[in-house]
Design an enzyme around this catalytic site. Structure first.
Site, PDB file in Angstrom:
ATOM      1  N   THR A   1       0.836  -1.197   0.000  1.00  0.00           N
ATOM      2  CA  THR A   1       0.000   0.000   0.000  1.00  0.00           C
ATOM      3  C   THR A   1       0.875   1.252   0.000  1.00  0.00           C
ATOM      4  O   THR A   1       2.024   1.232   0.436  1.00  0.00           O
ATOM      5  CB  THR A   1      -0.919   0.036   1.226  1.00  0.00           C
ATOM      6  OG1 THR A   1      -0.122   0.095   2.430  1.00  0.00           O
ATOM      7  CG2 THR A   1      -1.815  -1.197   1.278  1.00  0.00           C
ATOM      8  N   GLY A   2       0.315   2.350  -0.505  1.00  0.00           N
ATOM      9  CA  GLY A   2       1.013   3.629  -0.463  1.00  0.00           C
ATOM     10  C   GLY A   2       2.125   3.772  -1.476  1.00  0.00           C
ATOM     11  O   GLY A   2       3.210   4.271  -1.160  1.00  0.00           O
TER      12      GLY A   2
ATOM     13  N   ILE B   1       9.037   5.459  -0.638  1.00  0.00           N
ATOM     14  CA  ILE B   1       9.456   4.213   0.002  1.00  0.00           C
ATOM     15  C   ILE B   1       8.646   3.042  -0.543  1.00  0.00           C
ATOM     16  O   ILE B   1       9.179   1.962  -0.790  1.00  0.00           O
ATOM     17  CB  ILE B   1       9.305   4.314   1.533  1.00  0.00           C
ATOM     18  CG1 ILE B   1      10.217   5.411   2.083  1.00  0.00           C
ATOM     19  CG2 ILE B   1       9.631   2.985   2.193  1.00  0.00           C
ATOM     20  CD1 ILE B   1      10.046   5.649   3.579  1.00  0.00           C
ATOM     21  N   GLY B   2       7.352   3.246  -0.731  1.00  0.00           N
ATOM     22  CA  GLY B   2       6.510   2.172  -1.250  1.00  0.00           C
ATOM     23  C   GLY B   2       6.979   1.678  -2.599  1.00  0.00           C
ATOM     24  O   GLY B   2       7.039   0.460  -2.848  1.00  0.00           O
TER      25      GLY B   2
ATOM     26  N   SER C   1       6.577   5.578  12.432  1.00  0.00           N
ATOM     27  CA  SER C   1       7.405   6.750  12.699  1.00  0.00           C
ATOM     28  C   SER C   1       7.299   7.097  14.172  1.00  0.00           C
ATOM     29  O   SER C   1       6.262   6.846  14.792  1.00  0.00           O
ATOM     30  CB  SER C   1       6.928   7.944  11.859  1.00  0.00           C
ATOM     31  OG  SER C   1       7.620   9.118  12.235  1.00  0.00           O
TER      32      SER C   1
ATOM     33  N   TYR D   1      -0.263  12.492  13.099  1.00  0.00           N
ATOM     34  CA  TYR D   1       0.520  11.490  12.384  1.00  0.00           C
ATOM     35  C   TYR D   1       1.220  10.562  13.369  1.00  0.00           C
ATOM     36  O   TYR D   1       1.091   9.337  13.303  1.00  0.00           O
ATOM     37  CB  TYR D   1       1.545  12.185  11.485  1.00  0.00           C
ATOM     38  CG  TYR D   1       2.497  11.248  10.780  1.00  0.00           C
ATOM     39  CD1 TYR D   1       2.071  10.438   9.739  1.00  0.00           C
ATOM     40  CD2 TYR D   1       3.836  11.196  11.157  1.00  0.00           C
ATOM     41  CE1 TYR D   1       2.951   9.583   9.083  1.00  0.00           C
ATOM     42  CE2 TYR D   1       4.726  10.350  10.509  1.00  0.00           C
ATOM     43  CZ  TYR D   1       4.278   9.549   9.481  1.00  0.00           C
ATOM     44  OH  TYR D   1       5.157   8.713   8.838  1.00  0.00           O
TER      45      TYR D   1
END
Length: 251
Positions: free
Chosen positions: A10-11, A18-19, A154, A163
């Site tokens: 995903t993403g 990064i994905g 993170s 986040y």
């Protein structure tokens, strides 16, 4: 059905993300890859939409000799995980590994975070993680011992409250899967990739993060992808239920 293992990543919205780095590395290792992206998210971000990114990523993966299936999906929608898995299975067969790189990430602090933003962060980063894992478990149809779950997290929370807080929830949800889904013989781990500049860092932040890392450089998507590739391999099976810091020793 194809005999190659299938990864759902995903993403994967931008070629430098990064994905995309993870999808590329897995394709090099012989995985077929279904990947999700959400154009409306990039439209809201300062970097904007990368025109042609989905087609470019798909072409690169297929050029490595595997099958790639792009799936556009809004993970704030609780119905999205079911549709994503259905689309992936329709083209590739049962999903062997679930790799979650998606996120909602808008900087704000305790004083200025809105309720709407807070709720969206938790919907995408925490609730969707739970629903994706639940859907993966419900459809699980690969040999005992081969299943894998990896999520990216993170530890940045200060002035990035929704986040960081929602990523903390993601950690706990993913690590719980290592125990609760043990009957399926899968592993579930979380990776904190550290400071990786995929176009979002300011020059000052880039300098500060570089100076805070003993190696004197920033991380790259390839750094994270190499660890994911190991965790998904047979050699990575004994690593389970862990939050792994792959951050170059950054303070």
């Amino acid at each position: 059905m194809l005999e190659r293992p299938v990864a759902l990543v995903t993403g994967v919205g931008r070629t430098v993300g990064i994905g995309a780095g993870i999808a590329r590395r897995l394709a090099e290792s012989g995985w077929d890859v279904a990947f999700t992206y959400w154009t409306a998210y990039d439209e809201r971000m300062k970097w904007g939409v990368q025109d042609g990114a989905t087609a470019e990523i798909t072409a690169e993966l297929t050029g490595l000799g595997v099958t790639a299936v792009p799936i556009e999906a809004d993970l704030a929608d609780p119905g999205a995980p079911e549709r994503i898995f259905a689309a992936a299975e329709d083209r590739l067969g049962p999903v062997t590994a679930l790799v979650m790189c998606h996120c909602e990430s808008v900087d704000s602090s305790i004083r200025d975070t809105t309720v709407e933003s807070f709720d969206r962060h938790f919907a995408v980063n925490a609730r969707a993680t739970w629903l994706l894992i639940r859907e993966y478990a419900a459809r699980f149809a690969v040999p005992h011992g081969s299943g894998r779950i990896v999520a990216l997290t993170s530890d940045h929370t200060v002035h990035n409250l929704p986040y960081g807080a929602s990523k903390g929830a993601l950690d706990r949800i993913t690590l719980a899967a290592a125990q609760e889904l043990s009957d399926l013989g899968l592993t579930a781990n979380v990776i904190n990739p550290g400071p990786i500049d995929t176009g979002w860092m300011s020059p000052d932040l880039r300098t500060a993060c570089t100076e805070a890392t003993p190696l004197g450089r920033l991380g790259t998507p390839t750094d994270t992808a190499n660890l994911v590739d190991f965790l998904l391999s047979p050699q990575g099976q004994w690593v389970n239920g862990q939050l792994l810091k792959s951050n170059g020793g950054s303070a």
